[in-house]
Write a protein that holds these residues in place. Structure first.
Motif, PDB file in Angstrom:
ATOM      1  N   LEU A 276      32.192  39.746  52.449  1.00  0.00           N
ATOM      2  CA  LEU A 276      32.907  41.005  52.650  1.00  0.00           C
ATOM      3  C   LEU A 276      34.395  40.850  52.328  1.00  0.00           C
ATOM      4  N   VAL A 277      34.964  39.716  52.709  1.00  0.00           N
ATOM      5  CA  VAL A 277      36.374  39.453  52.404  1.00  0.00           C
ATOM      6  C   VAL A 277      36.559  39.338  50.892  1.00  0.00           C
ATOM      7  N   ARG A 278      35.705  38.567  50.229  1.00  0.00           N
ATOM      8  CA  ARG A 278      35.809  38.413  48.763  1.00  0.00           C
ATOM      9  C   ARG A 278      35.672  39.746  48.043  1.00  0.00           C
ATOM     10  N   GLU A 279      34.800  40.622  48.559  1.00  0.00           N
ATOM     11  CA  GLU A 279      34.559  41.928  47.937  1.00  0.00           C
ATOM     12  C   GLU A 279      35.629  42.952  48.294  1.00  0.00           C
ATOM     13  N   GLY A 280      36.524  42.601  49.220  1.00  0.00           N
ATOM     14  CA  GLY A 280      37.577  43.523  49.632  1.00  0.00           C
ATOM     15  C   GLY A 280      37.154  44.506  50.712  1.00  0.00           C
TER      16      GLY A 280
ATOM     17  N   LEU B  14      44.600  37.068  77.533  1.00  0.00           N
ATOM     18  CA  LEU B  14      43.789  38.234  77.192  1.00  0.00           C
ATOM     19  C   LEU B  14      44.602  39.511  77.341  1.00  0.00           C
ATOM     20  N   ARG B  15      45.373  39.625  78.428  1.00  0.00           N
ATOM     21  CA  ARG B  15      46.211  40.811  78.629  1.00  0.00           C
ATOM     22  C   ARG B  15      47.236  40.958  77.509  1.00  0.00           C
ATOM     23  N   GLN B  16      47.820  39.843  77.105  1.00  0.00           N
ATOM     24  CA  GLN B  16      48.864  39.883  76.072  1.00  0.00           C
ATOM     25  C   GLN B  16      48.301  40.225  74.697  1.00  0.00           C
ATOM     26  N   ARG B  17      47.185  39.595  74.320  1.00  0.00           N
ATOM     27  CA  ARG B  17      46.652  39.752  72.968  1.00  0.00           C
ATOM     28  C   ARG B  17      45.556  40.783  72.851  1.00  0.00           C
ATOM     29  N   GLY B  18      44.779  40.973  73.908  1.00  0.00           N
ATOM     30  CA  GLY B  18      43.609  41.826  73.827  1.00  0.00           C
ATOM     31  C   GLY B  18      42.454  41.079  73.183  1.00  0.00           C
ATOM     32  N   ALA B  19      41.295  41.710  73.175  1.00  0.00           N
ATOM     33  CA  ALA B  19      40.118  41.103  72.564  1.00  0.00           C
ATOM     34  C   ALA B  19      39.847  41.664  71.176  1.00  0.00           C
ATOM     35  N   GLU B  20      40.334  42.848  70.889  1.00  0.00           N
ATOM     36  CA  GLU B  20      40.181  43.457  69.566  1.00  0.00           C
ATOM     37  C   GLU B  20      41.508  43.296  68.842  1.00  0.00           C
ATOM     38  N   ARG B  21      41.478  42.511  67.764  1.00  0.00           N
ATOM     39  CA  ARG B  21      42.725  42.171  67.069  1.00  0.00           C
ATOM     40  C   ARG B  21      42.507  42.171  65.562  1.00  0.00           C
ATOM     41  N   PRO B  22      43.586  42.381  64.781  1.00  0.00           N
ATOM     42  CA  PRO B  22      43.459  42.250  63.328  1.00  0.00           C
ATOM     43  C   PRO B  22      43.024  40.820  62.975  1.00  0.00           C
ATOM     44  N   ALA B  23      42.073  40.691  62.093  1.00  0.00           N
ATOM     45  CA  ALA B  23      41.538  39.379  61.726  1.00  0.00           C
ATOM     46  C   ALA B  23      42.644  38.409  61.310  1.00  0.00           C
ATOM     47  N   GLY B  24      43.656  38.903  60.631  1.00  0.00           N
ATOM     48  CA  GLY B  24      44.746  38.047  60.164  1.00  0.00           C
ATOM     49  C   GLY B  24      45.585  37.456  61.277  1.00  0.00           C
ATOM     50  N   ASP B  25      45.443  37.964  62.497  1.00  0.00           N
ATOM     51  CA  ASP B  25      46.192  37.443  63.644  1.00  0.00           C
ATOM     52  C   ASP B  25      45.331  36.525  64.506  1.00  0.00           C
ATOM     53  N   THR B  26      44.177  36.121  64.018  1.00  0.00           N
ATOM     54  CA  THR B  26      43.218  35.344  64.809  1.00  0.00           C
ATOM     55  C   THR B  26      42.809  34.079  64.061  1.00  0.00           C
ATOM     56  N   TRP B  27      41.879  33.370  64.657  1.00  0.00           N
ATOM     57  CA  TRP B  27      41.268  32.192  64.056  1.00  0.00           C
ATOM     58  C   TRP B  27      40.701  32.517  62.677  1.00  0.00           C
ATOM     59  N   ALA B  28      40.305  33.771  62.462  1.00  0.00           N
ATOM     60  CA  ALA B  28      39.677  34.172  61.199  1.00  0.00           C
ATOM     61  C   ALA B  28      40.637  34.069  60.017  1.00  0.00           C
TER      62      ALA B  28
ATOM     63  N   GLN C 252      42.611  31.638  59.126  1.00  0.00           N
ATOM     64  CA  GLN C 252      42.422  30.344  58.478  1.00  0.00           C
ATOM     65  C   GLN C 252      40.988  30.170  57.985  1.00  0.00           C
ATOM     66  N   ALA C 253      40.030  30.573  58.787  1.00  0.00           N
ATOM     67  CA  ALA C 253      38.615  30.383  58.431  1.00  0.00           C
ATOM     68  C   ALA C 253      38.225  31.112  57.158  1.00  0.00           C
ATOM     69  N   PHE C 254      38.859  32.286  56.915  1.00  0.00           N
ATOM     70  CA  PHE C 254      38.478  33.102  55.759  1.00  0.00           C
ATOM     71  C   PHE C 254      39.624  33.295  54.770  1.00  0.00           C
ATOM     72  N   SER C 255      40.670  32.463  54.886  1.00  0.00           N
ATOM     73  CA  SER C 255      41.830  32.515  53.987  1.00  0.00           C
ATOM     74  C   SER C 255      42.403  33.923  53.881  1.00  0.00           C
ATOM     75  N   LEU C 256      42.693  34.512  55.040  1.00  0.00           N
ATOM     76  CA  LEU C 256      43.246  35.868  55.075  1.00  0.00           C
ATOM     77  C   LEU C 256      44.759  35.802  55.145  1.00  0.00           C
TER      78      LEU C 256
END
Length: 167
Positions: free
Chosen positions: A122-126, A145-159, A161-165
């Motif tokens: 999905l990332v490769r396809e845009g 959790l209070r500071q960051r929340g659980a729903e976050r932009p992928a680019g601000d998370t572990w993802a 690095q994992a998906f080169s975002l």
């Protein structure tokens, strides 16, 4: 979120395999709320709260006492909580989301879960990118959790690095 627990309280996040509506989320939370007052760790009562986040994750926050914040809940106490969560899930007809899956919001804003290779496509396809909201269950304290929340932009998370975002 998870009031009245202190920021230093430990938190466990359980991603769900489906999105819960408000009534379903409240029923799941209540199943845990009924058990939480009995939770103990090596004979010490655990102060705890449960909450469903974004209809897609169960959060359980806990502390023994603010004075013993570093002692925390024992491994046996954590096992007991995980069994209570499993019972609540079974009663509610929900399960954990697949391990190593990525739970994200699609273009219509609905939650989806994809295996990592599928999300990478999905990332490769845009169709997904740094701004795609994902469910991030990596917080270890209530304050985090209070500071960051659980729903976050992928680019601000572990993802990122994992998906080169690029954020």
């Amino acid at each position: 979120m998870l009031d009245p627990l202190p920021d230093a309280a430990r938190v466990w996040l359980f991603p769900l395999d489906q999105t819960l509506g408000p009534d379903e989320a409240d029923a799941l939370r209540q199943r845990l709320a009924d058990w939480l007052p009995s939770w103990a760790s090596h004979g010490r009562p655990v102060q705890a709260q449960a909450e469903v986040l974004a209809g897609r994750a169960l959060a359980v926050g806990a502390v023994i006492s603010e004075a013993d914040i570093n002692a925390g809940v024992s491994g046996c106490g954590i096992d007991t909580m995980e069994r209570a969560v499993a019972r609540a899930f079974e009663q509610a007809g929900v399960a954990l989301a697949p391990a190593l899956g990525v739970t994200f919001r699609d273009a219509d804003g609905a939650w989806q879960t994809a295996a990592r290779p599928a999300f990478r496509r999905l990332v490769r396809e845009g169709a997904a990118g740094a701004e795609t909201p994902i469910l991030d269950v990596t917080a270890s304290t209530v304050g985090e959790l209070r500071q960051r929340g659980a729903e976050r932009p992928a680019g601000d998370t572990w993802a990122a690095q994992a998906f080169s975002l690029a954020a």
